[in-house]
Design a protein around this motif. Sequence first.
Motif, PDB file in Angstrom:
ATOM      1  N   PRO A 251      10.659  -2.866  -2.784  1.00 41.05           N
ATOM      2  CA  PRO A 251       9.592  -3.565  -3.502  1.00 41.05           C
ATOM      3  C   PRO A 251       8.306  -2.740  -3.531  1.00 41.05           C
ATOM      4  O   PRO A 251       8.016  -1.999  -2.578  1.00 41.05           O
ATOM      5  CB  PRO A 251       9.382  -4.841  -2.679  1.00 41.05           C
ATOM      6  N   VAL A 252       7.555  -2.866  -4.611  1.00 45.11           N
ATOM      7  CA  VAL A 252       6.235  -2.246  -4.698  1.00 45.11           C
ATOM      8  C   VAL A 252       5.208  -3.345  -4.915  1.00 45.11           C
ATOM      9  O   VAL A 252       5.406  -4.257  -5.717  1.00 45.11           O
ATOM     10  CB  VAL A 252       6.136  -1.182  -5.813  1.00 45.11           C
ATOM     11  N   VAL A 253       4.105  -3.259  -4.189  1.00 47.76           N
ATOM     12  CA  VAL A 253       3.045  -4.262  -4.254  1.00 47.76           C
ATOM     13  C   VAL A 253       1.745  -3.548  -4.615  1.00 47.76           C
ATOM     14  O   VAL A 253       1.196  -2.802  -3.808  1.00 47.76           O
ATOM     15  CB  VAL A 253       2.887  -4.999  -2.909  1.00 47.76           C
ATOM     16  N   PRO A 254       1.244  -3.714  -5.836  1.00 43.72           N
ATOM     17  CA  PRO A 254      -0.011  -3.069  -6.213  1.00 43.72           C
ATOM     18  C   PRO A 254      -1.207  -3.752  -5.566  1.00 43.72           C
ATOM     19  O   PRO A 254      -1.234  -4.966  -5.404  1.00 43.72           O
ATOM     20  CB  PRO A 254      -0.054  -3.203  -7.736  1.00 43.72           C
ATOM     21  N   ARG A 255      -2.201  -2.941  -5.212  1.00 42.28           N
ATOM     22  CA  ARG A 255      -3.398  -3.442  -4.538  1.00 42.28           C
ATOM     23  C   ARG A 255      -4.622  -2.738  -5.112  1.00 42.28           C
ATOM     24  O   ARG A 255      -4.614  -1.530  -5.319  1.00 42.28           O
ATOM     25  CB  ARG A 255      -3.296  -3.160  -3.032  1.00 42.28           C
ATOM     26  N   GLY A 256      -5.686  -3.532  -5.332  1.00 39.50           N
ATOM     27  CA  GLY A 256      -6.949  -2.952  -5.770  1.00 39.50           C
ATOM     28  C   GLY A 256      -7.945  -2.949  -4.632  1.00 39.50           C
ATOM     29  O   GLY A 256      -7.763  -2.266  -3.633  1.00 39.50           O
ATOM     30  N   SER A 257      -8.990  -3.777  -4.754  1.00 37.46           N
ATOM     31  CA  SER A 257     -10.002  -3.850  -3.701  1.00 37.46           C
ATOM     32  C   SER A 257      -9.657  -4.853  -2.603  1.00 37.46           C
ATOM     33  O   SER A 257     -10.371  -4.954  -1.604  1.00 37.46           O
ATOM     34  CB  SER A 257     -11.364  -4.236  -4.313  1.00 37.46           C
ATOM     35  N   GLY A 258      -8.605  -5.630  -2.806  1.00 35.38           N
ATOM     36  CA  GLY A 258      -8.198  -6.594  -1.784  1.00 35.38           C
ATOM     37  C   GLY A 258      -9.053  -7.840  -1.734  1.00 35.38           C
ATOM     38  O   GLY A 258      -9.065  -8.538  -0.717  1.00 35.38           O
TER      39      GLY A 258
END
Length: 487
Positions: A86-93
């Motif tokens: 699985p891949v989980v994209p994250r920005g500033s949280g």
Amino acid sequence: MNQHDRTEQDRPEQVEHQDRTAERLLGALGRVLRSEQIVADPAVMSGLAHDDAEWAPWQLPVAVVRVESTADVQAVVQVAIEHRAPVVPRGSGTGLSGGANAITGAIVIDLSKMTKIKMIDPVERFAVVQPGVINDDLRAACAEHGLWYPPDPASSPWSSIGGNVATNAGGVCCVKYGVTGDYVLGLEIVTGRGEVARIGKRTAKGVAGYDLTSLLVGSEGTLGIVTEITLRLRWQRPAEHTVVGYFDSITDAGVAVTKIAEAGLTPSALELVDRQCLEAVDAWKNMGLSADADVILLARCDAPDDAGAVEAAGVAAAFDAGGATWSAATDDQEEGDALFAARRLAYPALERLGPVLTEDICLPLRQVPAMLARIQQIAVDHETTIANIAHVGDGNLHPLLITPIGDEPARVRAQAAFADIIAGCLELGGTVTGEHGVGVLKLNGLASELSPVVQRMQADVKAALDPYRILNPGKAIAPVDNPEGDT
């Protein structure tokens, strides 16, 4: 809440298999990224494995990768496909629904270093940015060209444009100017097949094929990973008039909101802040706002020339008709900015008091007074402190459920209150999320809101665009039986 990916029930052979899988995955990532881009230290990963959603479950991933380009993202997705990780994209949280929360065996793709503003075109009035650009930074850059990017969530000093796109974020100005999706012209994405695609347009109009851009906006990284965004811009607006109304009850303030709609007025902002929020801001910043009101309504009007003052007077009259104990209008921009700064400080001020579980319901305007009254009763029923802030001009309410640190019974009561608020919202014709997204916190509410037919349609779209089932699984759509054709 950290749910560790190893428990006492794990069998030794399961642990050994997990270790071998992680080792192979890390080796594959090391062949496509520089070593300094890969984080595998659990102590570091724990701070990057979840967003700001209180009590939303998360697990440690195999790795966090700090990507710097579209090519990096594509390479990571291709590795994930090969290893079915699985891949989980994250920005500033800064999310508040658990949309960026990692699961066991996942790769977290940290997009926060992709911060280039590639282009601002003052003739065509659009900007091209990478997903890690901070909302306020883009707005400041646009202002240098006499342009304006309207979507302004309360987290605008910290939240990224990519995250805003992922949840279709709104904000203070959305009552008049719309949400993020109204400004997204096109996207560059890495697909669930590991390909790079450009969707959308840079023209004023265009209806060639399905509107894939609108489909991706608000999909929380479950249909593709956004690596570039083309955004529509507006010319800078006129100076604003600010209107303040004090109310003795939250339901009176709700009535005033309906009076504004009945008068045919559309302020550029209309926000509600209750006493608990005001007291928290005062205790933190000593702004003196809680002395004279239980609830404050804050409005802004930006009609040009003398029309702005006329509109502000109309809003003040609607406040009075709704039962305001005091109201006033000002064209002093500095004074107005200070009041709206207090609105933006409300959430972090409350966080200083203990864990805050944040709701994000949205209702028809005529139902706002009834829902605010229900929230008050739910607080009593569950012995839970609930503060209220709201983009009340478009019916988007943010009840904030506050619990003492370490008080487990209070947590259980707050979560029960959370569920009751969602149920009450749906009963009144509302939706479980206006701008924060479904993530993991709203999955049960989403299943109640959407019919089985619609849930199946969404699952079919997910299966078509994410054939290997790697893109942020378990988020954004209600779980249903595996669609036919899943691999």
